[in-house]
Design a protein around this motif. Structure first.
Motif, short mmCIF file in Angstrom:
data_model
loop_
_atom_site.label_atom_id
_atom_site.label_comp_id
_atom_site.label_asym_id
_atom_site.label_seq_id
_atom_site.Cartn_x
_atom_site.Cartn_y
_atom_site.Cartn_z
N CYS A 11 0.74 -0.84 -0.08
CA CYS A 11 0.25 0.05 0.25
C CYS A 11 0.81 1.42 -0.10
N VAL A 12 0.62 2.31 -0.78
CA VAL A 12 1.90 2.61 -0.94
C VAL A 12 1.13 4.06 -2.21
N GLY A 13 1.23 5.13 -1.67
CA GLY A 13 1.55 6.35 -2.41
C GLY A 13 -0.74 6.14 -2.83
N CYS A 41 -0.40 -6.40 4.15
CA CYS A 41 -0.11 -4.56 4.84
C CYS A 41 -1.12 -4.63 6.27
N ARG A 42 0.22 -3.59 6.87
CA ARG A 42 -0.74 -2.92 8.13
C ARG A 42 -2.22 -2.30 8.32
N ASP A 43 -2.15 -1.64 7.11
CA ASP A 43 -3.31 -1.41 6.90
C ASP A 43 -4.15 -1.22 6.07
N GLN A 45 -7.78 0.00 5.58
CA GLN A 45 -7.75 0.86 4.71
C GLN A 45 -7.26 1.55 3.91
N ARG A 46 -5.64 1.66 3.75
CA ARG A 46 -4.91 2.15 3.06
C ARG A 46 -4.59 1.24 1.87
N ALA A 47 -4.52 -0.33 2.29
CA ALA A 47 -4.11 -1.18 1.63
C ALA A 47 -5.56 -1.57 0.39
N LEU A 70 -0.68 -7.33 8.00
CA LEU A 70 1.05 -7.87 8.35
C LEU A 70 2.04 -6.81 8.82
N ASP A 71 2.02 -6.61 10.29
CA ASP A 71 3.08 -5.35 10.33
C ASP A 71 4.75 -6.06 10.61
N LEU A 72 5.25 -5.98 9.48
CA LEU A 72 7.02 -6.46 10.19
C LEU A 72 7.42 -5.57 11.36
N LEU A 177 17.12 -8.40 -5.29
CA LEU A 177 17.95 -7.36 -6.46
C LEU A 177 17.02 -6.47 -6.19
N CYS A 178 17.99 -5.46 -6.82
CA CYS A 178 18.02 -3.88 -6.57
C CYS A 178 17.12 -3.34 -8.03
N PRO A 179 15.59 -3.00 -7.39
CA PRO A 179 14.78 -2.23 -8.46
C PRO A 179 15.61 -0.95 -9.32
N GLY A 180 16.28 -0.69 -8.86
CA GLY A 180 16.48 0.74 -9.17
C GLY A 180 16.12 1.85 -8.60
N GLN A 181 16.65 3.06 -8.65
CA GLN A 181 16.63 4.20 -7.97
C GLN A 181 15.28 5.14 -8.64
N THR A 185 8.43 7.57 -4.74
CA THR A 185 8.13 5.95 -4.25
C THR A 185 8.81 6.65 -2.72
N ALA A 186 8.52 6.33 -1.71
CA ALA A 186 9.11 6.73 -0.52
C ALA A 186 9.49 6.17 0.43
N GLY A 187 11.10 4.86 -0.37
CA GLY A 187 11.18 4.88 0.55
C GLY A 187 12.89 5.40 0.48
N ILE A 188 13.07 6.87 -0.82
CA ILE A 188 13.85 7.35 -0.54
C ILE A 188 13.69 8.52 -0.22
N SER A 189 12.81 8.91 -0.33
CA SER A 189 12.24 10.74 0.16
C SER A 189 13.25 11.30 0.97
N1 LIG Z 1 12.17 3.32 -3.84
C1 LIG Z 1 13.45 3.47 -5.02
O1 LIG Z 1 14.48 4.54 -5.38
C2 LIG Z 1 14.51 2.15 -3.79
C3 LIG Z 1 15.81 1.56 -4.61
C4 LIG Z 1 16.01 0.88 -4.10
C5 LIG Z 1 15.75 -0.49 -3.54
N2 LIG Z 1 13.87 -0.02 -3.33
C6 LIG Z 1 13.57 -1.01 -2.05
O2 LIG Z 1 12.35 -0.90 -2.69
C7 LIG Z 1 11.34 -1.38 -1.97
C8 LIG Z 1 9.93 -1.03 -2.46
O3 LIG Z 1 10.44 0.24 -2.09
P1 LIG Z 1 9.32 1.54 -2.48
O4 LIG Z 1 10.37 2.96 -2.60
O5 LIG Z 1 8.50 1.51 -3.57
O6 LIG Z 1 9.00 1.07 -1.25
P2 LIG Z 1 8.50 2.42 -0.18
O7 LIG Z 1 7.99 3.38 -1.07
O8 LIG Z 1 9.05 2.83 0.58
O9 LIG Z 1 6.45 1.87 0.54
C9 LIG Z 1 6.95 1.06 1.60
C10 LIG Z 1 6.02 0.14 2.27
O10 LIG Z 1 6.35 -0.26 3.02
C11 LIG Z 1 5.24 -0.35 4.15
N3 LIG Z 1 5.55 -0.55 5.54
C12 LIG Z 1 6.94 -0.38 5.78
N4 LIG Z 1 7.10 -0.68 7.09
C13 LIG Z 1 6.22 -1.29 7.25
C14 LIG Z 1 5.74 -2.75 8.61
N5 LIG Z 1 5.78 -2.04 9.54
N6 LIG Z 1 4.96 -3.35 8.11
C15 LIG Z 1 3.90 -3.48 7.32
N7 LIG Z 1 4.43 -2.79 5.93
C16 LIG Z 1 5.22 -1.86 6.10
C17 LIG Z 1 4.39 0.87 3.63
O11 LIG Z 1 3.35 0.51 4.29
P3 LIG Z 1 2.17 1.98 5.29
O12 LIG Z 1 1.74 2.39 4.07
O13 LIG Z 1 1.60 1.07 5.88
O14 LIG Z 1 3.71 2.71 5.65
C18 LIG Z 1 4.95 1.41 2.29
O15 LIG Z 1 3.06 0.44 2.21
C19 LIG Z 1 12.01 -1.42 -0.44
O16 LIG Z 1 12.91 -2.69 0.13
C20 LIG Z 1 13.18 -0.70 -0.76
O17 LIG Z 1 14.14 -0.59 0.17
C21 LIG Z 1 13.78 0.68 -3.34
#
Ligand SMILES: NC(=O)c1ccc[n+]([C@@H]2O[C@H](COP(=O)([O-])OP(=O)(O)OC[C@H]3O[C@@H](n4cnc5c(N)ncnc54)[C@H](OP(=O)(O)O)[C@@H]3O)[C@@H](O)[C@H]2O)c1
Ligand SMILES: *[C@@H]1O[C@H](CO)[C@@H](O)[C@H](O)[C@H]1NC(C)=O
Length: 264
Positions: A11-13, A41-43, A45-47, A70-72, A177-181, A185-189
């Motif tokens: 559940c992203v974005g 997913c942990r939420d 509604q969001r999922a 699932l809350d990791l 794997l690495c998805p690339g940058q 998405t939230a991970g890098i922000s």
């Molecule tokens: N984006 C990039 O550029 C990039 C680059 C290299 C690697 N990656 C890897 O690719 C994967 C996906 O990236 P992304 O950018 O799409 O992810 P993201 O935007 O960071 O999304 C994080 C997701 O993880 C969920 N989450 C976080 N903590 C959680 C928990 N404790 N239990 C359950 N869910 C949880 C969040 O759900 P909530 O809505 O509940 O918070 C959200 O849906 C990640 O492993 C990331 O490290 C990403």
């Protein structure tokens, strides 16, 4: 394809006009191909909003997209997720560790894909810190969080290396794997926004659809089974540094993880 897939963190974005993430793209793609997809997913509604608020997405999905909580961050949640799954599903074919931290106790997926990152190259495993702080590093500053992230991504690589060894001869395979940058998405922000501005970033970063391609490749490509344990990027196996496949460190990390999870 007839198979059951669990995808962690899909559940992203989900707010209007915001962006989709890699996990959500993977869920949609596998569903379009006929898989039964478990959104872990942990939420709730969001999922559900991630799927149902988007008409274009809804039209392409089959009805086999199911939310399971699932809350990791909670081992209790991981265990009850596993129980619920085992009660309601009769098989699991593919596990996508989108956050790279999912637990597979008691399940036997045919294939496991762990989304790591190139950032693992900056990671180190400090067993002392793990034993004293039950964490990979200490501190909450942006820099400390980045360090923890890179350490955790190295853990993903070592985990996949060890898992592949433990799965030898079972016909079950796993990949990291690495998805690339991916921009948006939230991970890098928080870390990168802090350092650069959006217009510059957008020149270098791809969207979530492109970012999900290597996950899809590892999940779906036939014939890559001999590459179990390997690290992929750009839909191809990549050379890695020796520390990502250090047998002794990988084994120790596995054992320490079992202890920390109360599994040994
Ligand atoms: N984006 C990039 O550029 C990039 C680059 C290299 C690697 N990656 C890897 O690719 C994967 C996906 O990236 P992304 O950018 O799409 O992810 P993201 O935007 O960071 O999304 C994080 C997701 O993880 C969920 N989450 C976080 N903590 C959680 C928990 N404790 N239990 C359950 N869910 C949880 C969040 O759900 P909530 O809505 O509940 O918070 C959200 O849906 C990640 O492993 C990331 O490290 C990403
Ligand atoms: C693995 O797959 C091969 C080919 O399908 C099969 O012959 C073999 O029995 C399988 N091994 C296991 C442990 O399931």
């Amino acid at each position: 394809m007839l198979c059951t897939v669990i995808i962690g963190d899909v559940c992203v974005g989900v707010s209007p006009g915001s962006n989709t993430g890699i996990g959500k793209t993977t869920a949609i793609d596998l569903s379009r191909r006929g898989a039964r997809v478990i959104m872990a997913c942990r939420d709730k509604q969001r999922a559900e909003a991630a799927i149902s608020n988007n008409k274009k997405v809804r039209e392409v999905l089959n009805n086999e997209v199911v939310f399971m909580e699932l809350d990791l961050g909670s081992l209790q949640s991981v265990r009850s997720f596993a129980e619920t799954f085992l009660k309601s599903e009769y098989r699991l074919n593919i596990l996508v560790n989108n956050a790279g931290e999912s637990c597979i106790a008691g399940m036997s997926p045919v294939l496991m894909v762990t989304v790591a990152s190139k950032v693992h190259e900056y990671g180190k495993i400090d067993f002392n810190c793990l034993s004293t702080h039950k964490d990979l590093a200490v501190g909450e500053s942006d820099w400390a969080l980045f360090r923890k992230y890179s350490h955790s991504k190295l853990c993903n690589m070592l985990f996949t290396h060890e898992l592949a060894k433990r799965l030898e001869g079972t016909n079950v395979t796993c990949y990291s794997l690495c998805p690339g940058q991916c921009f948006n998405t939230a991970g890098i922000s928080s870390f990168l926004w802090f350092m650069m501005s959006a217009p510059i970033l957008s020149l270098f970063y791809m969207d979530a659809e492109s970012g999900a391609q290597t996950t899809h490749y590892c999940a779906l490509q036939e014939g890559i089974e001999p590459l179990s344990g390997c690290y992929f990027s750009c839909c191809a196996v990549q050379k890695v540094n020796a520390n990502t496949k250090d047998d002794a460190v990988a084994k120790k990390l596995w054992e320490v993880s079992e202890t920390l999870c109360g599994m040994s």
